[in-house]
Design an enzyme around this catalytic site. Structure first.
Site: not given
Ligand code: UDX
Length: 441
Positions: A159, A212, A257, A268, A338
């Site tokens: 992440r 993934k 999440f 992602c 992004r």
């Molecule tokens: C994600 C995956 O977690 C990771 O395992 C993968 O390799 C790449 O994609 P990342 O994109 O860095 O990682 O962000 P992440 O922390 O997963 O958050 C994704 C999005 O979800 C963010 O915009 C975050 O704000 C949102 N989010 C997350 C929520 O809206 N609510 C939540 O409860 C958790």
């Protein structure tokens, strides 16, 4: 680590740079490769070209050890490496939901031309299932060493914002391999991490590719699930935060999440669920993941609903209102914009005639470059000067910790929209603010 494989890491973006630096810190000889000369020069001189907590310190340490070098030469990479990690980007194709494999194919073929001895090429990029099988044929056709070159898949789950920890202490490693030799090479390439007791799943190439996208789809679905509940809560005057807190206490569900709000963005989750749905249709199982379209739609609606909430709070009119937007990055502790929900909301309100000013602790330069039409400020309080409404869009600690009374001194009207459910509603209301959040009465 005399019998350790020498590693190359091809593609030095968020994923590759972190992987290269961490592997060198763990004791491997590593060569980072990229076609972007500027990026390579920056990394070689000790500068991480993006915001990632802890990584600059580790880059300094890795460079000092002499184990980490950078190059733009694939020839050098072929000569140097025993195990080659492919970490290039796989963005969404313009005008389509499909995954763009241009960079993966270009880097694998550029490398293959210089593989004249036994070597393992390991894909880490997120790709549509079936890609690894196709790349195996490609690499073996192009490489002078032919079938002595093997391909494996090792998906990456890091992440942003926690990239170092996720790389050094992953919760699992997945090895997609086609032979015992490939598995042994991967075990040698991850020896210090395996010694920590990290669980490993060894499987075939297709399963490793799927892990993934399945993981990211699950995470996206969980977020959209709670945001769908927020829509229901709004209709009946219920409170999604209390609902989410109650669900989280069921340990079969868990609270991770499950935070309602403006929804997911980044490089992602959004593109991965679209590419997965697209690929599933191509291989005739579109129906199995058709719910991902709904997950995407729920997520997009959050952005529109946030704008609606601001409009409601302003008495029906965005045009002419002074709007402070807190946050531009897609999530805190990142400068990545992004598919950032925050900037999407800011741009929509700007388009509707609002006087929008944006502040973000790390992503301002990227936001300015991408959206020069927006106005930016120097701090959370700066953009809130004379604001008719403050809109919290990315939950940086700086915003969460702001004192409602201090903010009241600078705004024109005490109205706040908490797009991420991170402020204490009672505290803000007690301080005289009109506080609103999606899914809360
Ligand atoms: C994600 C995956 O977690 C990771 O395992 C993968 O390799 C790449 O994609 P990342 O994109 O860095 O990682 O962000 P992440 O922390 O997963 O958050 C994704 C999005 O979800 C963010 O915009 C975050 O704000 C949102 N989010 C997350 C929520 O809206 N609510 C939540 O409860 C958790």
């Amino acid at each position: 680590m005399n019998d350790s494989p020498r590693l190359t890491v091809i593609g030095t973006g968020y994923l590759g740079a972190t992987h290269a630096i961490c592997m060198a810190v763990l004791g491997y000889e590593v060569l980072g490769v990229d076609v972007d000369e500027r990026k390579i020069a920056q990394l070689a001189s000790g500068t991480v070209p993006f915001f990632e907590p802890g990584l600059p310190e580790l880059l300094a340490k890795a460079l000092e050890s002499g184990r980490l070098r950078f190059t733009t030469s694939f020839e050098e990479a072929g000569r140097f490496g025993d195990v080659h990690f492919i970490c290039v980007g796989t963005p969404q194709q313009p005008g389509s939901d499909a995954c763009d494999l241009t960079y993966v194919e270009a880097s694998v073929s550029a490398l293959a031309a210089h593989l004249d001895r036994r070597a393992l090429v390991v894909g880490k990029s997120t790709v549509p299932v079936g890609t690894a099988a196709r790349l195996t044929s490609m690499v073996q056709e192009l490489a002078p060493a032919g079938t002595d070159v093997e391909l494996a898949w090792n998906p990456e789950f890091l992440r942003e914002g926690f990239a170092v920890d996720d790389t050094m202490h992953p919760d699992r490693l997945v090895f997609g391999v086609a032979s015992e030799w490939a598995e042994q090479r991967l075990r040698a390439a991850f020896a210090p991490i395996l010694e920590q007791g990290t669980p490993v799943v060894t499987t075939d190439l297709a399963t490793a590719e799927l892990v993934k996208v399945a993981a990211n789809s699950f995470l996206a679905t969980k977020i959209s699930y709670i945001n769908a509940m927020a829509e229901v809560c709004e209709a009946v005057g219920a409170d999604v935060k209390d609902l989410a807190d109650s669900l989280a206490l069921d340990d079969r569900i868990g609270g991770k999440f499950l935070k309602p709000g403006l929804g997911f963005g980044g490089g992602c989750l959004p593109k991965d669920i679209r590419a997965f749905a697209h690929r599933a249709e191509e291989i005739g199982v579109g129906q199995a993941v058709s719910f991902l379209r709904e997950v995407d739609d729920i997520n997009r609606r959050r952005r529109a609903r946030t704008v609606d909430l601001v409009r409601e709070l302003l008495g029906g009119q965005i045009s002419g209102a002074r709007i402070a937007c807190w946050g531009a990055a897609f999530k805190p502790n990142s400068d990545d914009i992004r598919d950032a929900p925050a900037l999407d909301v800011a741009r929509t309100m700007h388009g509707l005639g609002g006087h929008v000013r944006v502040y973000d602790p790390a992503a301002l330069d990227n936001a300015r470059r991408a959206f020069p039409e927006l106005r930016y400020g120097e701090s959370a309080l700066d953009v809130a000067q004379d604001a008719d409404v403050v809109v919290l869009l990315t939950e940086w600690a700086d915003f969460r910790e702001i004192d409602p009374d201090a903010l009241a001194q600078v705004v024109r009207t005490k109205r706040i929209v908490d797009g991420r459910h991170v402020l204490d509603a009672k505290q803000w209301r007690d301080a005289g603010w009109e506080y609103r959040a999606l899914g809360r009465s």
